[in-house]
Write a protein that holds these residues in place. Sequence first.
Motif, PDB file in Angstrom:
ATOM      1  N   TYR A 166       8.294  99.877 -20.156  1.00 36.31           N
ATOM      2  CA  TYR A 166       7.882  99.941 -18.762  1.00 36.31           C
ATOM      3  C   TYR A 166       6.408  99.521 -18.717  1.00 36.31           C
ATOM      4  O   TYR A 166       5.631  99.880 -19.595  1.00 36.31           O
ATOM      5  CB  TYR A 166       8.033 101.345 -18.203  1.00 36.31           C
ATOM      6  N   PHE A 196       2.774  98.865 -16.292  1.00 42.14           N
ATOM      7  CA  PHE A 196       2.081  99.313 -15.092  1.00 42.14           C
ATOM      8  C   PHE A 196       0.684  98.689 -15.048  1.00 42.14           C
ATOM      9  O   PHE A 196       0.077  98.404 -16.074  1.00 42.14           O
ATOM     10  CB  PHE A 196       1.901 100.847 -15.088  1.00 42.14           C
ATOM     11  N   TYR A 248      -2.886  99.961 -13.101  1.00 45.72           N
ATOM     12  CA  TYR A 248      -3.573 100.960 -12.295  1.00 45.72           C
ATOM     13  C   TYR A 248      -4.976 100.440 -11.977  1.00 45.72           C
ATOM     14  O   TYR A 248      -5.557  99.679 -12.743  1.00 45.72           O
ATOM     15  CB  TYR A 248      -3.711 102.285 -13.047  1.00 45.72           C
ATOM     16  N   GLN A 304      -8.932 101.816 -10.768  1.00 51.15           N
ATOM     17  CA  GLN A 304      -9.813 102.981 -10.618  1.00 51.15           C
ATOM     18  C   GLN A 304     -11.115 102.532  -9.984  1.00 51.15           C
ATOM     19  O   GLN A 304     -11.894 101.798 -10.595  1.00 51.15           O
ATOM     20  CB  GLN A 304     -10.080 103.618 -11.982  1.00 51.15           C
ATOM     21  N   GLN A 335     -13.144 107.675  -8.307  1.00 48.17           N
ATOM     22  CA  GLN A 335     -11.774 107.903  -7.841  1.00 48.17           C
ATOM     23  C   GLN A 335     -10.826 108.069  -9.021  1.00 48.17           C
ATOM     24  O   GLN A 335     -11.177 107.802 -10.173  1.00 48.17           O
ATOM     25  CB  GLN A 335     -11.309 106.731  -6.974  1.00 48.17           C
ATOM     26  N   GLY A 336      -9.609 108.475  -8.715  1.00 49.84           N
ATOM     27  CA  GLY A 336      -8.588 108.577  -9.747  1.00 49.84           C
ATOM     28  C   GLY A 336      -7.936 107.246 -10.012  1.00 49.84           C
ATOM     29  O   GLY A 336      -8.406 106.193  -9.570  1.00 49.84           O
ATOM     30  N   LEU A 337      -6.846 107.265 -10.724  1.00 48.41           N
ATOM     31  CA  LEU A 337      -6.106 106.060 -11.080  1.00 48.41           C
ATOM     32  C   LEU A 337      -5.015 105.837 -10.042  1.00 48.41           C
ATOM     33  O   LEU A 337      -4.124 106.664  -9.878  1.00 48.41           O
ATOM     34  CB  LEU A 337      -5.487 106.218 -12.466  1.00 48.41           C
ATOM     35  N   LEU A 364      -1.841 103.614  -8.717  1.00 50.69           N
ATOM     36  CA  LEU A 364      -0.817 102.696  -9.184  1.00 50.69           C
ATOM     37  C   LEU A 364      -0.783 101.455  -8.303  1.00 50.69           C
ATOM     38  O   LEU A 364      -0.600 101.552  -7.087  1.00 50.69           O
ATOM     39  CB  LEU A 364       0.547 103.388  -9.165  1.00 50.69           C
ATOM     40  N   LYS A 384       4.427  98.144 -10.806  1.00 52.99           N
ATOM     41  CA  LYS A 384       5.164  98.565 -11.987  1.00 52.99           C
ATOM     42  C   LYS A 384       6.297  97.584 -12.256  1.00 52.99           C
ATOM     43  O   LYS A 384       6.799  96.930 -11.354  1.00 52.99           O
ATOM     44  CB  LYS A 384       5.742  99.968 -11.787  1.00 52.99           C
ATOM     45  N   PHE A 427      -6.576  98.920 -15.183  1.00 49.83           N
ATOM     46  CA  PHE A 427      -5.964  99.361 -16.428  1.00 49.83           C
ATOM     47  C   PHE A 427      -4.515  98.917 -16.486  1.00 49.83           C
ATOM     48  O   PHE A 427      -3.737  99.180 -15.567  1.00 49.83           O
ATOM     49  CB  PHE A 427      -6.014 100.889 -16.551  1.00 49.83           C
ATOM     50  N   VAL A 481       2.341 107.524 -20.975  1.00 44.84           N
ATOM     51  CA  VAL A 481       1.927 106.152 -20.725  1.00 44.84           C
ATOM     52  C   VAL A 481       0.726 105.874 -21.622  1.00 44.84           C
ATOM     53  O   VAL A 481      -0.151 106.732 -21.766  1.00 44.84           O
ATOM     54  CB  VAL A 481       1.574 105.994 -19.235  1.00 44.84           C
ATOM     55  N   PHE A 530      -2.525 103.505 -22.274  1.00 39.32           N
ATOM     56  CA  PHE A 530      -3.406 102.647 -21.485  1.00 39.32           C
ATOM     57  C   PHE A 530      -4.177 101.667 -22.351  1.00 39.32           C
ATOM     58  O   PHE A 530      -4.496 101.936 -23.513  1.00 39.32           O
ATOM     59  CB  PHE A 530      -4.432 103.502 -20.726  1.00 39.32           C
TER      60      PHE A 530
END
Lengths: 114, 114
Positions: A32, A34, A36, A38, A42-44, A46, A49, A90, A102, A104
């Motif tokens: 899988y 992805f 992301y 940032q 801030q956060g990550l 999405l 995918k 990322f 996951v 990174f």
Amino acid sequence: AQSVTQPDIHITVSEGASLELRCNYSYGATPYLFWYVQSPGQGLQLLLKYFSGDTLVQGIKGFEAEFKRSQSSFNLRKPSVHWSDAAEYFCAVGAPGGYQKVTFGIGTKLQVIP
Amino acid sequence: EPEVTQTPSHQVTQMGQEVILRCVPISNHLYFYWYRQILGQKVEFLVSFYNNEISEKSEIFDDQFSVERPDGSNFTLKIRSTKLEDSAMYFCASSPGTGRREQYFGPGTRLTVT
């Protein structure tokens, strides 16, 4: 073990220019995949995918990515970059079939100049 | 749109002290995760949690760490006796399960151990 390589630590593009961020993965099967983003403080978030099927996937904010099995790559693209796209991006991989961790990449910091 | 939330946003603690980092995953999500990012390094997986038990953990997640879901909404990470090298940004994530495997991340808690 799965791993992700993002060869570009830092990229600078002009506003309105096209963008491609590179990602290569190492995994025994098709993982899988992805992307992301940032933003500072801030956060990550999405962006998009890939699990299976169509190898060109569309995400939020006008981003797309293409899975190329032969190159073990999952590059992120945007046709026209906006100043608000400046952030760190990322690439990440996960083992197929489950809900495991996951892994990174190191991230690519995108700077957008006017 | 539902989000993962984390508190506090920044925690400063002295070496040897216990800290608890708190997360509220997205409602109805079934899988929960903790990751950390030491400054300048990759985001690293710590632990995953499903059905009230740890489903996977990394080598980093030693006996100093524990996780708990004390009620139907919170998900906590406890570090029993903090070390300087525990200083990092800690991210909580949740995944819907039921076929949807993408993970949604919170904004992170910056832990500074002095």
